[in-house]
Design a protein around this motif. Structure first.
Motif, PDB file in Angstrom:
ATOM      1  N   TRP A 124       0.928  -1.146  -0.007  1.00 29.10           N
ATOM      2  CA  TRP A 124       0.038  -0.040   0.133  1.00 29.10           C
ATOM      3  C   TRP A 124       0.928   1.301   0.000  1.00 29.10           C
ATOM      4  N   GLY A 125       2.103   1.324   0.456  1.00 30.00           N
ATOM      5  CA  GLY A 125       2.916   2.441   1.014  1.00 30.00           C
ATOM      6  C   GLY A 125       3.571   2.781  -0.565  1.00 30.00           C
ATOM      7  N   ARG A 126       3.864   1.668  -1.219  1.00 34.40           N
ATOM      8  CA  ARG A 126       4.371   1.799  -2.714  1.00 34.40           C
ATOM      9  C   ARG A 126       3.427   2.191  -3.502  1.00 34.40           C
ATOM     10  N   ILE A 127       2.116   1.872  -3.463  1.00 37.67           N
ATOM     11  CA  ILE A 127       1.136   2.488  -4.483  1.00 37.67           C
ATOM     12  C   ILE A 127       0.813   3.627  -4.151  1.00 37.67           C
ATOM     13  N   ALA A 128       0.748   4.147  -2.919  1.00 38.35           N
ATOM     14  CA  ALA A 128       0.464   5.543  -2.527  1.00 38.35           C
ATOM     15  C   ALA A 128       1.559   6.340  -3.051  1.00 38.35           C
ATOM     16  N   GLN A 129       2.802   6.110  -3.014  1.00 41.80           N
ATOM     17  CA  GLN A 129       3.922   6.720  -3.485  1.00 41.80           C
ATOM     18  C   GLN A 129       3.642   7.079  -5.381  1.00 41.80           C
ATOM     19  N   THR A 136       1.286  14.723  -9.180  1.00 39.23           N
ATOM     20  CA  THR A 136       2.316  16.048  -9.207  1.00 39.23           C
ATOM     21  C   THR A 136       3.713  15.845  -9.398  1.00 39.23           C
ATOM     22  N   TYR A 137       4.456  16.773  -9.822  1.00 38.92           N
ATOM     23  CA  TYR A 137       5.877  16.624 -10.088  1.00 38.92           C
ATOM     24  C   TYR A 137       6.644  17.372  -8.881  1.00 38.92           C
ATOM     25  N   GLN A 138       5.971  18.064  -8.123  1.00 39.14           N
ATOM     26  CA  GLN A 138       6.436  18.810  -6.960  1.00 39.14           C
ATOM     27  C   GLN A 138       6.574  18.159  -5.767  1.00 39.14           C
ATOM     28  N   MET A 139       7.591  18.445  -4.843  1.00 44.78           N
ATOM     29  CA  MET A 139       7.675  17.900  -3.589  1.00 44.78           C
ATOM     30  C   MET A 139       7.237  18.963  -2.670  1.00 44.78           C
ATOM     31  N   TYR A 140       6.273  18.771  -1.417  1.00 48.39           N
ATOM     32  CA  TYR A 140       5.811  19.632  -0.457  1.00 48.39           C
ATOM     33  C   TYR A 140       6.574  19.270   0.625  1.00 48.39           C
ATOM     34  N   ASP A 141       7.482  20.364   1.091  1.00 46.04           N
ATOM     35  CA  ASP A 141       8.276  20.231   2.372  1.00 46.04           C
ATOM     36  C   ASP A 141       7.492  20.735   3.503  1.00 46.04           C
ATOM     37  N   THR A 142       6.282  21.274   3.511  1.00 43.20           N
ATOM     38  CA  THR A 142       5.590  21.266   4.930  1.00 43.20           C
ATOM     39  C   THR A 142       4.100  20.613   4.843  1.00 43.20           C
ATOM     40  N   GLY A 156      -4.601  17.539  -6.737  1.00 38.34           N
ATOM     41  CA  GLY A 156      -4.809  16.876  -5.356  1.00 38.34           C
ATOM     42  C   GLY A 156      -6.357  16.065  -5.201  1.00 38.34           C
ATOM     43  N   HIS A 157      -7.166  16.717  -5.758  1.00 38.65           N
ATOM     44  CA  HIS A 157      -8.478  15.926  -5.712  1.00 38.65           C
ATOM     45  C   HIS A 157      -8.277  14.747  -6.385  1.00 38.65           C
TER      46      HIS A 157
END
Length: 264
Positions: A124-129, A136-142, A156-157
């Motif tokens: 499940w963790g791999r599927i979520a990744q 998205t191609y961005q990383m969200y730091d917060t 996001g939706h």
């Protein structure tokens, strides 16, 4: 035992039976409040601690994964409430030590079932990744940035929708695998293969009640997650005791298992 290859019989129950299991589980909780609430506090404390650590580390994605993934690992953590339900049914008052250290659970078959749940959780963790990476191609730091992406953007939706659909399929498969197999393994005569097959047969023969039961469990666990897992103090032992009642209502045994019975 019935004619199904030596497997225990499976009873059919009414559609609203899960509400009865919840009521019986709550009455069992009232009968043994101290060990049950103490057990719930331990589960809630560990879960809240992990969630808080991920939050302050701004690992929002993994906090979300932990929240949904808790559904996969909760059944094996409920061996204590199952044991309490077994002892209450036999007219014995369970102690906290008996609930924390469940002697019938210390055997290979329970370990195999726990390993299966761990592998499903990692899957499940791999599927979520993958779902996140495709959204998205961005990383969200917060945490705030991730929440804004998930809740206020179309991407996001789509991520939440896809993750919920895929996670729901995996969660229901896990539920089908575990719903009666985990409490059944407190019986030293049962093995992991018979227990899991019986679990699948139970869901197949009671599709309506078991879908309702799965939905009730999911709602209560996710509602607990919304409190930072603090509600698990009550919800977790309650669901564990109710799950024991569900097992006893669904799986026919020729005779109760003696409390002193040990695994082979």
């Amino acid at each position: 035992m019935d004619a199904s290859g030596g497997l225990p019989g499976v009873r059919q129950v009414g559609l609203l039976a899960p509400f009865g299991w919840l009521a019986q589980g709550f009455m069992d909780l009232v009968r043994a409040p101290v060990p049950m609430l103490a057990y719930g506090m331990m589960i809630a404390g560990v879960s809240s601690g992990l969630l808080y650590g991920l939050y302050v580390s701004d690992a929002a994605f993994w906090a979300l994964t932990l929240t949904f993934g808790f559904v996969f690992i909760a059944p094996i953590l409920a061996m204590g409430p199952y044991e309490a339900g077994r002892r209450l049914e036999a007219g014995e008052q369970p102690s906290l030590l008996q609930v924390v250290f469940v002697r019938p659970a210390f055997r290979q078959d329970v370990a195999y079932l726990g390993l299966a749940l761990l592998l499903i959780y990692l899957f499940w963790g791999r599927i979520a990744q993958i779902v996140f990476g495709l959204s998205t191609y961005q990383m969200y730091d917060t945490v705030d940035a991730f929440a804004a992406f998930a809740l206020t953007t179309a991407e996001g939706h789509n991520m939440l929708l896809a993750g919920t659909m895929v996670g729901g399929i995996i969660a229901f498969f896990t539920f089908t695998l575990i719903v009666v197999s985990a409490p059944m393994l407190l019986d030293p005569r049962a093995n992991v293969f018979a227990a899991t097959i019986t679990s699948f047969r139970t869901v197949a023969q009671n599709p309506g009640p078991m879908i309702l039961w799965a939905a009730l469990i999911a709602v209560l666990l996710l509602a607990s997650a919304a409190t930072g897992f603090l509600a698990l103090v009550v919800v977790f032992p309650w669901l564990g005791l109710a799950s024991w009642r569900a097992y006893r209502a669904l799986v026919a045994e020729p005779e109760p298992v003696p409390l002193g019975a040990q695994p082979a």
